[in-house]
Design a protein around this motif. Structure first.
Motif, PDB file in Angstrom:
ATOM      1  N   TYR A  62      57.112  46.560  28.653  1.00 26.86           N
ATOM      2  CA  TYR A  62      58.139  46.436  27.689  1.00 26.86           C
ATOM      3  C   TYR A  62      57.037  45.583  26.787  1.00 26.86           C
ATOM      4  O   TYR A  62      56.630  44.044  27.240  1.00 26.86           O
ATOM      5  N   PRO A 112      69.269  50.479  25.479  1.00 26.17           N
ATOM      6  CA  PRO A 112      68.119  49.513  25.411  1.00 26.17           C
ATOM      7  C   PRO A 112      68.177  48.804  23.247  1.00 26.17           C
ATOM      8  O   PRO A 112      69.085  49.119  23.088  1.00 26.17           O
ATOM      9  N   ILE A 126      62.866  53.490  29.378  1.00 33.33           N
ATOM     10  CA  ILE A 126      63.068  53.303  30.580  1.00 33.33           C
ATOM     11  C   ILE A 126      63.692  53.989  31.177  1.00 33.33           C
ATOM     12  O   ILE A 126      63.665  53.939  32.338  1.00 33.33           O
ATOM     13  N   ALA A 159      67.699  45.908  28.315  1.00 35.44           N
ATOM     14  CA  ALA A 159      68.946  46.755  27.982  1.00 35.44           C
ATOM     15  C   ALA A 159      70.437  46.287  28.378  1.00 35.44           C
ATOM     16  O   ALA A 159      69.981  45.342  29.462  1.00 35.44           O
TER      17      ALA A 159
END
Length: 185
Positions: free
Chosen positions: A47, A72, A81, A58
Motif C-alpha cells: 500500500y 478495496p 490486492i 479493503a
C-alpha cells in the motif's frame, strides 16, 4: 501465606486461559471448508510502498459459504490486492470484476482434510504443552514458599493438578469439535 497460594493459582489459571485463547486463534486460521475472513489474515498488500494487512485497505465479506469478496477502499488497489493474495500462496485463485476481488473457496479433498486434522492435533498438543509448562511453574513457585507447611504445599499442588486436568480436558473437547468440522464434507 494463603494469599501467595491464591496468587499462584490465579496466575496459573490466567496462563492456562492464554493457552486456550491461543489455540482458538490457531484453529480459526485452519480452513474447514467454509469461507472465512480469517483465511486472508496473513495477506499483506503493498500500500503505497509499505506492507499493510489486507483488512486495513479493503472490506472483506462472505456472501456465501464458498465465496469471499474483497472490496478495496480505493479502486486502484484491485490489482495490488489480487497480486498479494496470489503471493500469499493460500491456494486461492482471485478474480477481479472491476469492483471486487472475488475468491471462490474450493472444497477440500479427503487428503487435505486429513492434513488439516493433523495440523489441528499439533496445535492442540502445543496448547497442552503450554498448560503443562504453567503447571510446572506453579509447582516450582509453591515449593519455593518458605512459610508454608508441607500439607499446605501438597494441597496447593493438588489444586494445580486439578486445574491442569480441567484445561487439558477443555483442549481435547475443542479438538474433537474442530476435527469434526474439518472432516465434515
Amino acid at each position: 501465606m494463603n494469599e501467595e497460594i491464591t496468587f499462584i493459582l490465579d496466575s496459573t489459571k490466567e496462563s492456562m486461559d492464554g493457552s486456550i485463547d491461543h489455540l482458538l486463534k490457531s484453529f480459526a486460521k485452519i480452513r474447514a471448508g467454509k469461507a472465512s475472513p480469517i483465511m486472508l489474515s496473513s495477506v499483506m498488500v503493498d500500500y503505497y510502498g509499505s506492507s499493510t494487512p489486507l483488512a486495513q485497505v479493503a472490506n472483506i465479506n462472505i456472501p456465501d459459504a464458498r465465496t469471499i469478496t474483497v472490496q478495496p477502499w480505493e479502486k486502484n488497489m484491485l490489482q495490488e490486492i489480487e497480486k498479494a493474495i496470489q503471493i500469499a500462496n493460500l491456494g486461492f485463485n482471485p478474480m477481479n470484476n472491476g469492483d471486487f476481488v472475488i475468491i471462490s473457496v474450493p472444497p477440500l479433498t479427503e487428503e487435505r482434510r486429513r492434513d488439516l486434522a493433523k495440523q489441528a492435533k499439533a496445535e492442540a498438543e502445543d496448547a497442552k504443552i503450554g498448560i503443562r509448562t504453567a503447571r510446572q511453574e506453579a509447582n516450582k513457585d509453591i515449593r519455593n514458599l518458605d512459610d508454608a507447611s508441607e500439607d499446605v504445599k501438597k494441597n496447593a499442588e493438588a489444586d494445580v493438578q486439578e486445574l491442569t486436568n480441567k484445561y487439558t480436558k477443555k483442549i481435547e473437547d475443542i479438538l474433537v469439535v474442530k476435527e469434526a468440522e474439518i472432516m465434515k464434507v
